[in-house]
Motif scaffolding. Structure first.
Motif, PDB file in Angstrom:
ATOM      1  N   ASN A 220       0.840  -1.192   0.000  1.00  0.00           N
ATOM      2  CA  ASN A 220       0.000   0.000   0.000  1.00  0.00           C
ATOM      3  C   ASN A 220       0.879   1.247   0.000  1.00  0.00           C
ATOM      4  O   ASN A 220       1.729   1.406   0.885  1.00  0.00           O
ATOM      5  CB  ASN A 220      -0.904  -0.004   1.233  1.00  0.00           C
ATOM      6  CG  ASN A 220      -1.803   1.209   1.297  1.00  0.00           C
ATOM      7  OD1 ASN A 220      -1.424   2.241   1.841  1.00  0.00           O
ATOM      8  ND2 ASN A 220      -2.988   1.095   0.729  1.00  0.00           N
ATOM      9  N   PRO A 221       0.725   2.149  -0.967  1.00  0.00           N
ATOM     10  CA  PRO A 221       1.625   3.313  -1.068  1.00  0.00           C
ATOM     11  C   PRO A 221       1.605   4.198   0.172  1.00  0.00           C
ATOM     12  O   PRO A 221       2.658   4.638   0.638  1.00  0.00           O
ATOM     13  CB  PRO A 221       1.115   4.056  -2.300  1.00  0.00           C
ATOM     14  CG  PRO A 221       0.406   3.015  -3.112  1.00  0.00           C
ATOM     15  CD  PRO A 221      -0.206   2.079  -2.115  1.00  0.00           C
ATOM     16  N   ALA A 222       0.428   4.485   0.718  1.00  0.00           N
ATOM     17  CA  ALA A 222       0.354   5.352   1.898  1.00  0.00           C
ATOM     18  C   ALA A 222       1.035   4.694   3.091  1.00  0.00           C
ATOM     19  O   ALA A 222       1.744   5.355   3.861  1.00  0.00           O
ATOM     20  CB  ALA A 222      -1.099   5.682   2.221  1.00  0.00           C
ATOM     21  N   ALA A 223       0.827   3.388   3.268  1.00  0.00           N
ATOM     22  CA  ALA A 223       1.467   2.683   4.380  1.00  0.00           C
ATOM     23  C   ALA A 223       2.981   2.672   4.205  1.00  0.00           C
ATOM     24  O   ALA A 223       3.722   2.774   5.195  1.00  0.00           O
ATOM     25  CB  ALA A 223       0.925   1.256   4.479  1.00  0.00           C
ATOM     26  N   ARG A 224       3.469   2.560   2.966  1.00  0.00           N
ATOM     27  CA  ARG A 224       4.921   2.632   2.726  1.00  0.00           C
ATOM     28  C   ARG A 224       5.467   3.983   3.161  1.00  0.00           C
ATOM     29  O   ARG A 224       6.497   4.076   3.837  1.00  0.00           O
ATOM     30  CB  ARG A 224       5.230   2.403   1.245  1.00  0.00           C
ATOM     31  CG  ARG A 224       5.202   0.965   0.797  1.00  0.00           C
ATOM     32  CD  ARG A 224       5.941   0.787  -0.524  1.00  0.00           C
ATOM     33  NE  ARG A 224       5.366   1.579  -1.597  1.00  0.00           N
ATOM     34  CZ  ARG A 224       4.501   1.125  -2.496  1.00  0.00           C
ATOM     35  NH1 ARG A 224       4.100  -0.143  -2.435  1.00  0.00           N
ATOM     36  NH2 ARG A 224       4.038   1.899  -3.458  1.00  0.00           N
ATOM     37  N   ALA A 225       4.781   5.039   2.758  1.00  0.00           N
ATOM     38  CA  ALA A 225       5.232   6.379   3.129  1.00  0.00           C
ATOM     39  C   ALA A 225       5.206   6.556   4.643  1.00  0.00           C
ATOM     40  O   ALA A 225       6.119   7.154   5.230  1.00  0.00           O
ATOM     41  CB  ALA A 225       4.348   7.430   2.456  1.00  0.00           C
ATOM     42  N   GLY A 226       4.176   6.027   5.296  1.00  0.00           N
ATOM     43  CA  GLY A 226       4.088   6.131   6.740  1.00  0.00           C
ATOM     44  C   GLY A 226       5.205   5.388   7.451  1.00  0.00           C
ATOM     45  O   GLY A 226       5.742   5.866   8.457  1.00  0.00           O
ATOM     46  N   ALA A 262       9.653  10.851  -1.316  1.00  0.00           N
ATOM     47  CA  ALA A 262       9.231  12.105  -0.679  1.00  0.00           C
ATOM     48  C   ALA A 262       9.318  11.987   0.847  1.00  0.00           C
ATOM     49  O   ALA A 262       9.798  12.903   1.533  1.00  0.00           O
ATOM     50  CB  ALA A 262       7.810  12.465  -1.098  1.00  0.00           C
ATOM     51  N   SER A 263       8.873  10.858   1.403  1.00  0.00           N
ATOM     52  CA  SER A 263       8.952  10.658   2.848  1.00  0.00           C
ATOM     53  C   SER A 263      10.396  10.572   3.314  1.00  0.00           C
ATOM     54  O   SER A 263      10.752  11.099   4.385  1.00  0.00           O
ATOM     55  CB  SER A 263       8.212   9.370   3.243  1.00  0.00           C
ATOM     56  OG  SER A 263       6.825   9.517   3.046  1.00  0.00           O
ATOM     57  N   ALA A 264      11.239   9.909   2.534  1.00  0.00           N
ATOM     58  CA  ALA A 264      12.654   9.810   2.894  1.00  0.00           C
ATOM     59  C   ALA A 264      13.326  11.175   2.848  1.00  0.00           C
ATOM     60  O   ALA A 264      14.206  11.470   3.675  1.00  0.00           O
ATOM     61  CB  ALA A 264      13.365   8.832   1.966  1.00  0.00           C
ATOM     62  N   ALA A 265      12.916  12.006   1.906  1.00  0.00           N
ATOM     63  CA  ALA A 265      13.462  13.371   1.851  1.00  0.00           C
ATOM     64  C   ALA A 265      13.066  14.148   3.105  1.00  0.00           C
ATOM     65  O   ALA A 265      13.905  14.831   3.724  1.00  0.00           O
ATOM     66  CB  ALA A 265      12.961  14.090   0.601  1.00  0.00           C
ATOM     67  N   LEU A 266      11.791  14.021   3.508  1.00  0.00           N
ATOM     68  CA  LEU A 266      11.357  14.672   4.753  1.00  0.00           C
ATOM     69  C   LEU A 266      12.132  14.123   5.944  1.00  0.00           C
ATOM     70  O   LEU A 266      12.573  14.876   6.820  1.00  0.00           O
ATOM     71  CB  LEU A 266       9.862  14.438   4.969  1.00  0.00           C
ATOM     72  CG  LEU A 266       8.873  15.346   4.256  1.00  0.00           C
ATOM     73  CD1 LEU A 266       7.454  14.900   4.565  1.00  0.00           C
ATOM     74  CD2 LEU A 266       9.073  16.797   4.679  1.00  0.00           C
ATOM     75  N   GLY A 267      12.290  12.802   5.977  1.00  0.00           N
ATOM     76  CA  GLY A 267      13.015  12.189   7.076  1.00  0.00           C
ATOM     77  C   GLY A 267      14.449  12.677   7.163  1.00  0.00           C
ATOM     78  O   GLY A 267      14.948  12.997   8.253  1.00  0.00           O
TER      79      GLY A 267
END
Length: 336
Positions: A220-226, A262-267
């Motif tokens: 699931n894309p959203a769960a991956r980002a989370g 995108a999440s990794a960039a934020l992280g």
């Protein structure tokens, strides 16, 4: 509760006496130390949902929390929905001392068969374990728990640091109950579980290993980002410097999906104060599309920084990449 009600409430008066007029350190391990209260809830009371064994009335609005926790077991969906709304509202109003004793019970609701509201119950747990973070989207603060930093007080006068520490300790104590939920069939439960486990005050390596294993299997894309944001927040809390390189490897890898990058960039931005490399800016331009922002909008980390006219992902990235620029809400160009 009106101002007069506050003045007449014995719990409120006692908190003011102890924490506002007195020295909070005199309350360590005492009856008003919510950390000690939560840690002292007997396993049989947790498993049996024995609410009467918890001294709710020591904390302002605690008696009300017990009442709504009774509704959580009613089986009435409307009553449960109202109860969850009260608990989320107390967290939003900076009254987590009342909610912290409910955390072990909410975890058991989240891990139980009540499929209709398990994700929502777990989300309350995650909110109780974080100091007020609505609208916070700077590199220094977005993923920082701040419960061990400078003292912060709730609207009742209670020491908010202790409320958050109590909730985080309860999560750590129930890590073994929560870890299996990372494989739950419901992706909303998986997201909420990652949000909760990222706040665990202990067993960071066990949680990190489980996060990374789940990320490899997550479809699931959203769960991956989370999961990526959860990994970053866990690393921030436990000063895991190796995760900085891990985040860079993920945001710079074109084979990864846009929401993961995108999440990794934020992280990465939240884990280091290094200058932003041009490669990261180019990556963000490429992957942080409106589609990615919409996909990530339900994540609790992102939902906390959304506004009525601006999505959370673009607002965070704009603030982090160009901190000296005015945060213009509603602008058509998210980078302008």
């Amino acid at each position: 509760m009106t101002g007069q009600d506050w003045e007449d409430d014995p719990a409120y008066r006692e908190v003011v006496r102890a924490f506002v007029d007195g020295d909070p350190l005199n309350q360590v391990d005492g009856p008003l130390d919510v950390r000690a209260v939560v840690a002292g809830i007997h396993p049989k009371a947790k498993g049996g949902f024995l609410l009467e064994e918890v001294p709710w009335d020591r904390f302002p609005e605690g008696a009300r929390v017990r009442e709504v926790m009774e509704r959580m077991r009613s089986g009435d969906d409307a009553a449960v929905d109202r109860a969850l709304g009260v608990l989320i509202g107390l967290c939003a109003d900076d009254m987590r001392a009342a909610v912290a004793p409910a955390v072990p019970f909410l975890i058991r609701i989240g891990t139980g068969p009540e499929a209709g509201y398990r994700a929502e119950a777990l989300t309350v747990v995650g909110e109780a374990a974080r100091m007020r973070h609505q609208g916070v989207c700077t590199r220094a603060d977005m993923l920082r728990f701040r419960d061990d930093d400078e003292w912060s007080f709730e609207v009742t006068g209670y020491l908010q640091n202790w409320s958050v520490q109590a909730a985080r300790g309860a999560i750590a104590a129930d890590t073994d109950l929560l870890l299996p939920l990372l494989d739950d069939p419901d992706h909303a439960v998986r997201i909420a579980t990652a949000y909760v486990l990222a706040a665990a005050s202990d067993r960071a390596q066990d949680v990190l290993t489980a996060f990374r294993a789940r990320l490899l299997a997550e479809h699931n894309p959203a769960a991956r980002a989370g999961l990526v944001l959860a990994i970053a927040q866990l690393a921030r809390a436990h000063q895991d410097l190796e995760t900085i390189a891990w985040m860079q490897a993920y945001w710079s890898d074109p084979s990864r999906s846009p929401e993961v990058r995108a999440s990794a960039a934020l992280g990465w931005l939240c884990l280091t104060d290094l200058p932003v490399p041009n490669e990261l800016r180019a990556t963000v331009d490429d992957v942080a599309t409106d589609e990615t922002a919409l996909l990530m909008a339900p994540l609790p980390w992102i939902r906390a920084v959304e506004t009525a006219v601006g999505n959370g992902l673009h607002r965070c990235l704009r603030s982090m990449l160009d901190p000296d620029m005015t945060d213009i809400e509603g602008c058509d160009d998210p980078w302008s």
